[in-house]
Motif scaffolding. Structure first.
Motif, PDB file in Angstrom:
ATOM      1  N   TRP A  20       1.565  -6.628   1.195  1.00 17.38           N
ATOM      2  CA  TRP A  20       2.678  -7.411   0.677  1.00 17.38           C
ATOM      3  C   TRP A  20       4.018  -6.912   1.186  1.00 17.38           C
ATOM      4  N   ALA A  21       4.089  -5.679   1.661  1.00 20.54           N
ATOM      5  CA  ALA A  21       5.362  -5.146   2.156  1.00 20.54           C
ATOM      6  C   ALA A  21       5.796  -5.856   3.439  1.00 20.54           C
ATOM      7  N   ASP A  22       4.857  -5.989   4.424  1.00 18.60           N
ATOM      8  CA  ASP A  22       5.349  -6.574   5.680  1.00 18.60           C
ATOM      9  C   ASP A  22       4.340  -6.657   6.818  1.00 18.60           C
ATOM     10  N   HIS A  23       3.067  -6.514   6.584  1.00 19.25           N
ATOM     11  CA  HIS A  23       2.155  -6.454   7.724  1.00 19.25           C
ATOM     12  C   HIS A  23       0.821  -7.103   7.362  1.00 19.25           C
ATOM     13  N   LEU A  24       0.079  -7.533   8.372  1.00 19.99           N
ATOM     14  CA  LEU A  24      -1.271  -8.014   8.142  1.00 19.99           C
ATOM     15  C   LEU A  24      -2.155  -7.632   9.317  1.00 19.99           C
ATOM     16  N   ASN A  56       5.458   2.609   1.454  1.00 22.76           N
ATOM     17  CA  ASN A  56       5.100   2.755   0.045  1.00 22.76           C
ATOM     18  C   ASN A  56       4.284   1.543  -0.367  1.00 22.76           C
ATOM     19  N   GLN A  57       2.991   1.608  -0.115  1.00 23.01           N
ATOM     20  CA  GLN A  57       2.123   0.471  -0.414  1.00 23.01           C
ATOM     21  C   GLN A  57       2.109   0.160  -1.900  1.00 23.01           C
ATOM     22  N   THR A  58       2.004  -1.132  -2.192  1.00 17.87           N
ATOM     23  CA  THR A  58       1.861  -1.582  -3.571  1.00 17.87           C
ATOM     24  C   THR A  58       0.660  -2.507  -3.694  1.00 17.87           C
ATOM     25  N   TYR A  59       0.683  -3.607  -2.930  1.00 16.64           N
ATOM     26  CA  TYR A  59      -0.398  -4.593  -2.967  1.00 16.64           C
ATOM     27  C   TYR A  59      -0.938  -4.791  -1.559  1.00 16.64           C
ATOM     28  N   ILE A  60      -2.210  -4.524  -1.368  1.00 16.19           N
ATOM     29  CA  ILE A  60      -2.886  -4.838  -0.112  1.00 16.19           C
ATOM     30  C   ILE A  60      -4.128  -5.633  -0.514  1.00 16.19           C
ATOM     31  N   ILE A  61      -4.128  -6.894  -0.114  1.00 14.66           N
ATOM     32  CA  ILE A  61      -5.136  -7.834  -0.596  1.00 14.66           C
ATOM     33  C   ILE A  61      -5.935  -8.392   0.576  1.00 14.66           C
ATOM     34  N   ALA A  62      -7.265  -8.460   0.401  1.00 12.65           N
ATOM     35  CA  ALA A  62      -8.163  -9.054   1.395  1.00 12.65           C
ATOM     36  C   ALA A  62      -8.418 -10.511   1.025  1.00 12.65           C
ATOM     37  N   PHE A  63      -8.338 -11.377   2.024  1.00 14.37           N
ATOM     38  CA  PHE A  63      -8.620 -12.801   1.856  1.00 14.37           C
ATOM     39  C   PHE A  63      -9.749 -13.190   2.798  1.00 14.37           C
ATOM     40  N   ASP A  70      -8.601  -6.913  -4.044  1.00 11.60           N
ATOM     41  CA  ASP A  70      -7.549  -5.892  -3.940  1.00 11.60           C
ATOM     42  C   ASP A  70      -8.159  -4.698  -3.217  1.00 11.60           C
ATOM     43  N   VAL A  71      -7.673  -4.401  -2.013  1.00 12.88           N
ATOM     44  CA  VAL A  71      -8.224  -3.296  -1.208  1.00 12.88           C
ATOM     45  C   VAL A  71      -7.205  -2.180  -0.999  1.00 12.88           C
ATOM     46  N   THR A  72      -6.202  -2.140  -1.851  1.00 15.91           N
ATOM     47  CA  THR A  72      -5.141  -1.143  -1.701  1.00 15.91           C
ATOM     48  C   THR A  72      -5.712   0.263  -1.588  1.00 15.91           C
ATOM     49  N   GLY A  73      -6.711   0.580  -2.383  1.00 20.85           N
ATOM     50  CA  GLY A  73      -7.297   1.919  -2.376  1.00 20.85           C
ATOM     51  C   GLY A  73      -7.870   2.346  -1.047  1.00 20.85           C
ATOM     52  N   ALA A  74      -8.247   1.395  -0.206  1.00 23.55           N
ATOM     53  CA  ALA A  74      -8.794   1.730   1.115  1.00 23.55           C
ATOM     54  C   ALA A  74      -7.699   2.097   2.111  1.00 23.55           C
ATOM     55  N   TYR A  75      -6.448   1.781   1.783  1.00 23.40           N
ATOM     56  CA  TYR A  75      -5.359   1.968   2.730  1.00 23.40           C
ATOM     57  C   TYR A  75      -4.303   2.974   2.286  1.00 23.40           C
ATOM     58  N   SER A  77      -4.022   7.139   0.460  1.00 23.77           N
ATOM     59  CA  SER A  77      -4.693   8.317  -0.107  1.00 23.77           C
ATOM     60  C   SER A  77      -4.144   8.626  -1.499  1.00 23.77           C
ATOM     61  N   ASP A  78      -3.168   7.844  -1.948  1.00 19.64           N
ATOM     62  CA  ASP A  78      -2.582   8.057  -3.269  1.00 19.64           C
ATOM     63  C   ASP A  78      -2.507   6.727  -4.022  1.00 19.64           C
ATOM     64  N   LEU A  79      -3.657   6.247  -4.467  1.00 21.01           N
ATOM     65  CA  LEU A  79      -3.730   4.966  -5.172  1.00 21.01           C
ATOM     66  C   LEU A  79      -2.918   4.993  -6.464  1.00 21.01           C
ATOM     67  N   ALA A  80      -2.885   6.124  -7.138  1.00 24.46           N
ATOM     68  CA  ALA A  80      -2.116   6.215  -8.385  1.00 24.46           C
ATOM     69  C   ALA A  80      -0.640   5.919  -8.132  1.00 24.46           C
ATOM     70  N   ALA A  81      -0.093   6.452  -7.049  1.00 24.60           N
ATOM     71  CA  ALA A  81       1.314   6.197  -6.727  1.00 24.60           C
ATOM     72  C   ALA A  81       1.531   4.717  -6.396  1.00 24.60           C
ATOM     73  N   ALA A  82       0.588   4.122  -5.670  1.00 27.66           N
ATOM     74  CA  ALA A  82       0.695   2.692  -5.350  1.00 27.66           C
ATOM     75  C   ALA A  82       0.678   1.866  -6.632  1.00 27.66           C
ATOM     76  N   ARG A  83      -0.201   2.221  -7.547  1.00 28.90           N
ATOM     77  CA  ARG A  83      -0.274   1.493  -8.821  1.00 28.90           C
ATOM     78  C   ARG A  83       1.017   1.643  -9.619  1.00 28.90           C
ATOM     79  N   ASN A  84       1.614   2.824  -9.584  1.00 32.83           N
ATOM     80  CA  ASN A  84       2.870   3.045 -10.315  1.00 32.83           C
ATOM     81  C   ASN A  84       4.014   2.207  -9.761  1.00 32.83           C
ATOM     82  N   ARG A  85       3.947   1.855  -8.476  1.00 35.44           N
ATOM     83  CA  ARG A  85       5.004   1.037  -7.865  1.00 35.44           C
ATOM     84  C   ARG A  85       4.823  -0.455  -8.160  1.00 35.44           C
ATOM     85  N   ARG A  86       3.682  -0.831  -8.656  1.00 37.35           N
ATOM     86  CA  ARG A  86       3.390  -2.243  -8.909  1.00 37.35           C
ATOM     87  C   ARG A  86       4.141  -2.777 -10.120  1.00 37.35           C
TER      88      ARG A  86
END
Length: 109
Positions: A20-24, A56-63, A70-75, A77-86
């Motif tokens: 969601w930040a800027d890349h696919l 600073n990843q927040t949402y990485i989604i597979a379509f 939601d595949v954020t955890g695969a991209y 190494s700190d899923l907890a931090a990504a979740r906190n930014r959501r």
């Protein structure tokens, strides 16, 4: 779009990955495992590549053609931090994914 079409024309199952930040990029199902493939970066199976950019990843989604995930955890190494930014809770994200899957595919998988 070209990479996805090429993989599918070769008989592979493939799906779009949207940061969601800027890349696919795409993932390709190989031997039962989704493999990261980013033709823009000439990168294969380097899922933490974007973390190295200081993103600073927040949402990485597979379509996929038949699912959304939601595949954020695969991209990261700190899923907890990504979740906190959501802005939304995990349950709200999963509910939204489920609702869209029902709308698009007729199932919540």
């Amino acid at each position: 779009m070209c990479a996805l079409a090429i993989f599918e024309s070769l008989g592979y199952k493939a799906r779009w990955i949207v940061d969601w930040a800027d890349h696919l990029w795409v993932e390709v199902l190989v031997a039962g495992k989704w493999v990261h493939c980013d033709p823009c970066e000439a990168s294969v199976n380097e899922p933490l590549l974007y973390q190295g950019w200081g993103k600073n990843q927040t949402y990485i989604i597979a379509f996929g053609r038949d699912h959304i995930e939601d595949v954020t955890g695969a991209y990261t190494s700190d899923l907890a931090a990504a979740r906190n930014r959501r802005d939304d809770s995990d349950s709200a994200i999963q509910l939204a994914i489920k609702e869209v899957q029902v709308e698009l595919f007729g199932t919540s998988i």
